[in-house]
Design a protein around this motif. Structure first.
Motif, PDB file in Angstrom:
ATOM      1  N   GLU A  66     102.524 -11.278  31.830  1.00  0.00           N
ATOM      2  CA  GLU A  66     101.112 -10.945  32.012  1.00  0.00           C
ATOM      3  C   GLU A  66     100.799 -10.723  33.496  1.00  0.00           C
ATOM      4  OE1 GLU A  66      97.530  -9.692  31.157  1.00  0.00           O
ATOM      5  OE2 GLU A  66      99.020 -10.157  29.623  1.00  0.00           O
ATOM      6  N   LYS A  69     101.992  -7.334  34.417  1.00  0.00           N
ATOM      7  CA  LYS A  69     101.068  -6.312  33.911  1.00  0.00           C
ATOM      8  C   LYS A  69      99.860  -6.198  34.831  1.00  0.00           C
ATOM      9  CE  LYS A  69     101.895  -6.426  28.927  1.00  0.00           C
ATOM     10  NZ  LYS A  69     101.295  -6.772  27.623  1.00  0.00           N
ATOM     11  N   GLN A  70      99.317  -7.350  35.233  1.00  0.00           N
ATOM     12  CA  GLN A  70      98.156  -7.337  36.118  1.00  0.00           C
ATOM     13  C   GLN A  70      98.487  -6.699  37.460  1.00  0.00           C
ATOM     14  OE1 GLN A  70      96.723 -11.368  36.277  1.00  0.00           O
ATOM     15  NE2 GLN A  70      95.821 -11.273  34.227  1.00  0.00           N
ATOM     16  N   ARG A  73      98.583  -3.012  36.915  1.00  0.00           N
ATOM     17  CA  ARG A  73      97.224  -2.470  36.812  1.00  0.00           C
ATOM     18  C   ARG A  73      96.574  -2.375  38.186  1.00  0.00           C
ATOM     19  NH1 ARG A  73      96.321  -6.302  32.042  1.00  0.00           N
ATOM     20  NH2 ARG A  73      96.872  -5.014  30.264  1.00  0.00           N
ATOM     21  N   LYS A  74      96.754  -3.422  38.981  1.00  0.00           N
ATOM     22  CA  LYS A  74      96.149  -3.442  40.317  1.00  0.00           C
ATOM     23  C   LYS A  74      96.711  -2.309  41.173  1.00  0.00           C
ATOM     24  CE  LYS A  74      95.392  -6.514  44.258  1.00  0.00           C
ATOM     25  NZ  LYS A  74      95.656  -7.835  44.827  1.00  0.00           N
ATOM     26  N   GLY A  76      98.067   0.460  40.079  1.00  0.00           N
ATOM     27  CA  GLY A  76      97.565   1.709  39.505  1.00  0.00           C
ATOM     28  C   GLY A  76      96.123   1.983  39.912  1.00  0.00           C
ATOM     29  N   LEU A  77      95.305   0.941  39.895  1.00  0.00           N
ATOM     30  CA  LEU A  77      93.910   1.084  40.292  1.00  0.00           C
ATOM     31  C   LEU A  77      93.802   1.478  41.760  1.00  0.00           C
ATOM     32  CD1 LEU A  77      90.894   0.772  39.628  1.00  0.00           C
ATOM     33  CD2 LEU A  77      91.113  -1.642  40.223  1.00  0.00           C
TER      34      LEU A  77
END
Length: 145
Positions: A66, A69-70, A73-74, A76-77
């Motif tokens: 997890e 994944k975070q 995402r970070k 990617g953002l």
């Protein structure tokens, strides 16, 4: 063949982790190190193999998964925001430049019209020379009065 070999090694490592009864911090450290070597299989496959074969550490590995994944995402953002900002700046610069050019042309037309009016040229000729319409010329004349 190399993927199968890596898969077998992962199963061996999972078994050893289970037998060694590593503490949470040790297991997490080992997992992070091993994931650096998991590029060939990919993160998801690597973690799935470990989770399936080390039930004792399932929760810890799910937590690591997890967190990964975070992190993804970070990243990617951040990349998306950077691209969006660059596109927005480029669009803003283009629009600002076009607006400035148009305002400069309009100001130049008003200045020419003012000069032509002060020379006594008739309004039709001024409208043709500047591209200004009757309403714009009326507004200019009223501002001079």
């Amino acid at each position: 063949m190399l993927v199968k070999s890596n898969h077998i090694r992962l199963l061996d490592i999972a078994l050893l982790m289970d037998l060694a009864q590593l503490g949470k911090a040790q297991a997490e450290c080992l997992i992070r190190y091993l994931t650096q070597e998991a590029d060939l299989l990919g993160w998801e496959a690597f973690l799935r193999i470990l989770i399936e074969n080390t039930p004792r550490y399932r929760e810890d590995m799910m937590t690591v998964a997890e967190q990964l994944k975070q992190m993804g995402r970070k990243i990617g953002l951040q990349e998306g925001l950077k691209e969006g900002l660059q596109e927005g700046l480029q669009k803003g610069l283009r629009e600002g430049l076009n607006r400035g050019i148009n305002e400069g042309r309009s100001q130049q037309a008003r200045e020419i019209a003012r000069n032509l009016l002060s020379m006594g040229l008739d309004r039709d000729a001024i409208e043709r020379a500047t591209g200004m319409d009757n309403h714009e010329l009326d507004s200019l004349v009223n501002s001079l009065a």
